[in-house]
Design an enzyme around this catalytic site. Structure first.
Site, PDB file in Angstrom:
ATOM      1  CB  SER A 100     111.331  -6.461  62.177  1.00  0.00           C
ATOM      2  OG  SER A 100     110.394  -6.303  63.222  1.00  0.00           O
ATOM      3  CB  THR A 237     113.423  -9.891  66.809  1.00  0.00           C
ATOM      4  OG1 THR A 237     114.373 -10.232  65.806  1.00  0.00           O
ATOM      5  CG2 THR A 237     113.040 -11.128  67.586  1.00  0.00           C
ATOM      6  CB  THR A 255     112.620 -12.563  64.132  1.00  0.00           C
ATOM      7  OG1 THR A 255     113.199 -11.475  63.417  1.00  0.00           O
ATOM      8  CG2 THR A 255     113.446 -13.803  63.872  1.00  0.00           C
ATOM      9  NE  ARG A 265     120.929 -14.317  60.217  1.00  0.00           N
ATOM     10  CZ  ARG A 265     120.228 -13.656  61.128  1.00  0.00           C
ATOM     11  NH1 ARG A 265     118.914 -13.737  61.127  1.00  0.00           N
ATOM     12  NH2 ARG A 265     120.817 -12.915  62.022  1.00  0.00           N
ATOM     13  CB  VAL A 266     118.713 -20.168  61.443  1.00  0.00           C
ATOM     14  CG1 VAL A 266     118.142 -20.180  62.842  1.00  0.00           C
ATOM     15  CG2 VAL A 266     117.803 -20.931  60.491  1.00  0.00           C
ATOM     16  N   GLY A 267     118.836 -16.964  62.608  1.00  0.00           N
ATOM     17  CA  GLY A 267     119.417 -16.071  63.607  1.00  0.00           C
ATOM     18  C   GLY A 267     119.322 -16.645  65.008  1.00  0.00           C
ATOM     19  CG  ASP A 268     119.132 -13.770  68.176  1.00  0.00           C
ATOM     20  OD1 ASP A 268     118.585 -13.477  67.097  1.00  0.00           O
ATOM     21  OD2 ASP A 268     119.119 -13.014  69.165  1.00  0.00           O
ATOM     22  CB  THR A 288     115.112  -7.530  69.503  1.00  0.00           C
ATOM     23  OG1 THR A 288     115.410  -6.372  70.299  1.00  0.00           O
ATOM     24  CG2 THR A 288     113.822  -8.150  70.014  1.00  0.00           C
ATOM     25  N   GLY A 289     117.746  -7.720  67.828  1.00  0.00           N
ATOM     26  CA  GLY A 289     118.964  -7.092  67.303  1.00  0.00           C
ATOM     27  C   GLY A 289     119.859  -8.129  66.648  1.00  0.00           C
ATOM     28  N   GLY A 291     121.516 -10.996  65.750  1.00  0.00           N
ATOM     29  CA  GLY A 291     121.512 -12.355  66.275  1.00  0.00           C
ATOM     30  C   GLY A 291     122.882 -12.991  66.301  1.00  0.00           C
TER      31      GLY A 291
HETATM   32  N1  GLY Z   1     117.535 -11.139  66.285  1.00  0.00           N
HETATM   33  C1  GLY Z   1     117.003 -11.548  65.066  1.00  0.00           C
HETATM   34  C2  GLY Z   1     117.960 -12.067  64.109  1.00  0.00           C
HETATM   35  O1  GLY Z   1     119.141 -11.785  64.189  1.00  0.00           O
HETATM   36  O2  GLY Z   1     117.551 -12.777  63.212  1.00  0.00           O
END
Ligand code: GLY
Length: 399
Positions: A100, A237, A255, A265-268, A288-289, A291
């Site tokens: 991850s 993450t 992450t 794609r970019v997460g949080d 984490t989780g 995003g």
């Molecule tokens: N929390 C990590 C993501 O959604 O990329």
């Protein structure tokens, strides 16, 4: 800051007009909050303290040290809190068995590992971030280099990689044999009418026993959900936050993001205020989780703001979690309004009070203080028995 007189005047004017001005936390749906049975609602570590996602204690370097132990040793030896936690998450980034984060992270739909990371340094009020970074394992250190060496905050894609190479970071293939094999399995199982067959290749590692639930606590399963085909999925993450003995604070999140994501794609995690946030006068928080759920509420920033209003970390995080539910589109909620995803938050305040919280019972977080390193249970909104039927994890379930 509005003055007290102006606030009273505004409030009085609103009341006269028949309006009420809600506090931040009042605009939440009524959800029963269940605290952990194993500890009081306000945990107090004493300073210094570091908290992180559970993989901060589960993943190990070749010397057998976990990331949170490496970070705590540096912190108590006088290192800067951000230097300490960047070194701490680097243990996780370089552990190829954690799919991850960093090296060995699950790739995007093209089979390319793209990393996101961000950090904040409380004492200097500075921040750095990278998104969709390829071929450099230590994304958190690159984010810190953006902070240290540029007047920018956020570099993405090829620009982020070029910057990292200029800074002397090592280029390497981040796709391990295991993650490549998992990617091939995902492709084979994706569509029964495409041209990918489903061979049982003897050379390919096959998961012996897919784990069904995110609360499965075996080390490598942190944040990873295995579907019925044995294909892993993750939003996994690591977030890590530190407060040193002087009360100086830092935060970092890194992450490989959502497995099989659309390229780019970019997460949080790299978004300051979503994946992590710190304010040296208040505390730090991170996530984490899923995003996509966290970005919409700027969860780390909101948690710090709730702590600024006086909430202890656990209450602040549960209020953020409620805000997430309130901001979730109906296709991702069951008939009772419960989400089809898991999300975790972590927070610590300047005094050393700390907490982890999540949507569904079962997640843990890591803490290190003078009493040693340990895992503790996250507070949660819903019991395991209230999970919607079918698989649930940090991974979105398609409606
Ligand atoms: N929390 C990590 C993501 O959604 O990329």
């Amino acid at each position: 800051m509005p003055s007290r007189r102006k606030f009273i005047k505004t409030t009085a004017a609103a009341a006269a007009a028949g309006l009420t001005l809600p506090r931040l936390a009042d605009a939440m749906p009524a959800i029963t909050v269940r605290d952990r049975a194993d500890k009081p609602a306000t945990a107090f570590a004493g300073l210094p303290v570091i908290i992180s996602a559970a993989n901060g204690l589960k993943d190990r370097n070749p010397q057998g040290q976990s990331g949170i132990e490496v970070a705590y040793r540096m912190l108590t030896s006088g290192a800067d809190p951000l230097d300490a936690i960047v070194a701490g998450v680097e243990v996780v980034e370089l552990d190829p068995t954690d799919q991850s984060v960093g090296l060995g992270g699950l790739p995007n739909e093209d089979g390319v590992v793209q990393l996101d990371a961000s950090c904040m340094h409380g004492p200097t009020k500075r921040a750095g971030a990278v998104g969709a970074l390829e071929d450099i394992a230590t994304a958190a250190a690159v984010a810190k280099a953006v902070m240290d060496h540029t007047d920018h905050i956020f570099l993405v894609g090829p620009g982020a990689k070029r910057f990292a190479l200029q800074m002397g970071f090592k280029e390497q293939n981040l796709l391990t044999d295991q993650s490549r094999a998992d990617w091939m399995r995902w492709k084979e199982k994706l569509n029964s009418s495409d041209n990918w067959l489903d061979p049982i290749d003897a050379r390919r590692p096959i998961r012996p026993a897919p784990r069904a639930r995110p609360d499965d606590d075996s080390p490598a399963s942190a944040h990873v959900y295995y579907d019925s085909n044995g294909v892993p999925h993750t939003y996994g993450t690591i977030n890590m936050n530190a407060v040193n003995a002087r009360g100086d604070i830092a935060s970092v999140t890194t992450t490989s993001g959502l497995s099989w994501k659309i390229p780019g794609r970019v997460g949080d995690s790299p978004i300051i205020g979503a994946g992590q946030y710190c304010d040296n006068t208040v505390g730090a928080a991170g996530s984490t989780g899923r995003g996509e759920a966290n970005i919409k509420v700027c969860g780390a920033f909101l948690a710090v703001e709730f702590m600024r209003q006086g909430m202890p970390p656990e209450e602040a995080l549960l209020q953020v979690m409620k805000r997430v539910i309130a901001m979730t589109e109906s296709r991702l909620l069951d008939e009772h309004g419960r989400p089809h995803f898991q999300l975790q938050y972590y927070a610590v305040n300047k005094k050393g009070q700390y907490a982890g919280a999540c949507a569904y019972e079962g997640s843990q977080f890591a803490v290190h203080d003078a009493r040693g390193a340990r895992l503790e249970n996250c507070a949660y909104l819903y019991k395991k028995s209230e999970m919607p039927a079918g698989p649930i994890s940090g991974v979105m379930i398609k409606p």
